[in-house]
Write a protein that holds these residues in place. Structure first.
Motif, short mmCIF file in Angstrom:
data_model
loop_
_atom_site.label_atom_id
_atom_site.label_comp_id
_atom_site.label_asym_id
_atom_site.label_seq_id
_atom_site.Cartn_x
_atom_site.Cartn_y
_atom_site.Cartn_z
N VAL A 108 5.20 12.74 31.13
CA VAL A 108 6.30 12.59 30.19
C VAL A 108 6.65 11.11 30.11
CG1 VAL A 108 8.03 13.02 31.99
CG2 VAL A 108 8.61 13.42 29.61
N THR A 109 7.00 10.67 28.93
CA THR A 109 7.37 9.26 28.75
C THR A 109 8.87 9.10 28.87
OG1 THR A 109 7.70 9.45 26.36
CG2 THR A 109 5.45 8.93 27.12
N ARG A 110 9.29 7.89 29.07
CA ARG A 110 10.72 7.59 29.14
C ARG A 110 11.42 8.00 27.84
NH1 ARG A 110 13.35 1.88 30.97
NH2 ARG A 110 15.51 2.57 30.89
N ALA A 111 10.81 7.65 26.72
CA ALA A 111 11.41 7.98 25.41
C ALA A 111 11.52 9.50 25.25
CB ALA A 111 10.58 7.38 24.29
N GLN A 112 10.50 10.22 25.64
CA GLN A 112 10.51 11.68 25.52
C GLN A 112 11.61 12.29 26.39
OE1 GLN A 112 6.88 13.50 26.97
NE2 GLN A 112 7.16 15.33 25.72
N LEU A 113 11.71 11.83 27.62
CA LEU A 113 12.70 12.37 28.54
C LEU A 113 14.12 12.07 28.07
CD1 LEU A 113 12.70 13.91 31.19
CD2 LEU A 113 12.77 11.73 32.40
N THR A 114 14.38 10.85 27.66
CA THR A 114 15.74 10.51 27.21
C THR A 114 16.08 11.21 25.90
OG1 THR A 114 14.92 8.44 26.23
CG2 THR A 114 15.85 8.30 28.43
N THR A 142 14.53 8.74 37.90
CA THR A 142 15.88 8.31 38.25
C THR A 142 16.18 6.95 37.64
OG1 THR A 142 15.86 9.60 40.29
CG2 THR A 142 17.39 7.75 40.20
N THR A 143 15.22 6.05 37.71
CA THR A 143 15.39 4.72 37.10
C THR A 143 15.54 4.84 35.59
OG1 THR A 143 14.11 3.69 38.87
CG2 THR A 143 14.34 2.45 36.81
N TRP A 144 14.71 5.65 34.97
CA TRP A 144 14.75 5.81 33.51
C TRP A 144 16.10 6.31 33.03
CZ3 TRP A 144 9.56 8.78 32.32
CH2 TRP A 144 8.48 7.89 32.42
N VAL A 145 16.64 7.33 33.68
CA VAL A 145 17.88 7.92 33.19
C VAL A 145 19.12 7.31 33.83
CG1 VAL A 145 16.76 10.09 32.54
CG2 VAL A 145 17.84 9.89 34.79
N VAL A 173 9.27 32.71 28.93
CA VAL A 173 10.19 33.48 28.10
C VAL A 173 11.36 33.99 28.93
CG1 VAL A 173 10.42 35.61 26.74
CG2 VAL A 173 8.44 34.13 26.41
N THR A 174 11.10 34.37 30.17
CA THR A 174 12.15 34.95 31.01
C THR A 174 12.89 33.92 31.87
OG1 THR A 174 10.56 35.45 32.76
CG2 THR A 174 10.98 37.18 31.12
N LEU A 175 12.43 32.68 31.87
CA LEU A 175 13.11 31.65 32.65
C LEU A 175 14.39 31.22 31.94
CD1 LEU A 175 10.16 29.32 33.74
CD2 LEU A 175 11.35 31.03 35.12
N ASP A 176 15.47 31.07 32.69
CA ASP A 176 16.75 30.64 32.14
C ASP A 176 16.78 29.11 32.10
OD1 ASP A 176 19.31 30.43 31.22
OD2 ASP A 176 20.26 31.34 32.98
N ILE A 177 15.92 28.56 31.23
CA ILE A 177 15.80 27.11 31.06
C ILE A 177 16.15 26.74 29.63
CG2 ILE A 177 14.08 26.78 32.88
CD1 ILE A 177 11.93 26.76 30.65
N ASP A 178 16.41 25.44 29.46
CA ASP A 178 16.75 24.96 28.13
C ASP A 178 15.60 24.21 27.46
OD1 ASP A 178 19.68 25.67 27.97
OD2 ASP A 178 19.57 24.67 29.90
N ASP A 179 14.66 23.73 28.26
CA ASP A 179 13.48 23.10 27.69
C ASP A 179 12.38 23.07 28.75
OD1 ASP A 179 11.85 21.84 25.80
OD2 ASP A 179 13.37 20.39 25.25
N TYR A 180 11.14 22.89 28.29
CA TYR A 180 9.97 22.89 29.17
C TYR A 180 9.07 21.76 28.70
CZ TYR A 180 6.28 24.98 32.08
OH TYR A 180 5.34 25.22 33.05
#
Length: 172
Positions: free
Chosen positions: A102-108, A21-24, A90-97
């Motif tokens: 995870v790092t702040r840079a990766q998440l943003t 939450t702080t990161w984003v 494959v069957t999950l209705d997601i946009d990324d996994y």
């Protein structure tokens, strides 16, 4: 002035949820849920992106995702989890996994990539399929993947979608 996109952080580990939450929170409006039930209370059409933990004690991220989609919410969903990906994504209705940590840079960067993708209508599915393939390729060998029906289905879906988008460009 345009409104900031809204991100719902769903993570049962409070310290981690607060960190995300702080990161984003510097660039986005952020809602935080520490369990699946409160995530479902907070999700609405105003939510643009959900950062969703896969394993939580009250309900799984998969269950939260299924309910969000059943309610008709079309937000971007990024699974951020300690669970290594398997062919079930494959069957999950997601946009990324994304696998923790995870790092702040990766998440943003992932969120920004989704925001850019959202400007190009019709490319969301292409982005989602590509991300799933990349996630699976990072987790196992390509030889093992190519022997699975799920991965071959992703490859075929990607080819068909790419061909249809190319046809659309030819016709313009």
């Amino acid at each position: 002035m345009a409104t900031q996109p809204t991100i719902l952080v769903v993570e049962d580990e409070r310290e981690l949820a607060d960190l995300y939450t702080t990161w984003v929170g510097e660039d986005y409006d952020v809602l935080t849920a520490y369990d699946g039930a409160s995530a479902l209370e907070q999700v609405s059409d105003a939510v643009d992106v959900v950062l969703l933990d896969r394993h939580m004690p009250d309900m799984t991220g998969d269950e939260v995702l299924e309910t969000v989609r059943a309610r008709g919410h079309d937000c971007w969903v990024i699974m951020v989890t300690a669970v290594d990906p398997g062919l079930d994504i494959v069957t999950l209705d997601i946009d990324d996994y994304v696998t923790k940590p995870v790092t702040r840079a990766q998440l943003t960067r992932i969120i920004e990539n989704l925001r850019v993708q959202s400007r190009y209508n019709g490319r969301r599915e292409l982005h989602s399929i590509s991300n799933k393939m990349e996630t699976l390729e990072d987790a196992t060998t390509i030889d093992d993947l190519e022997n699975t029906e799920e991965y071959r289905r992703l490859e075929e879906d990607l080819k068909q979608l790419s061909d249809s988008l190319a046809d659309g460009f030819d016709g313009e």
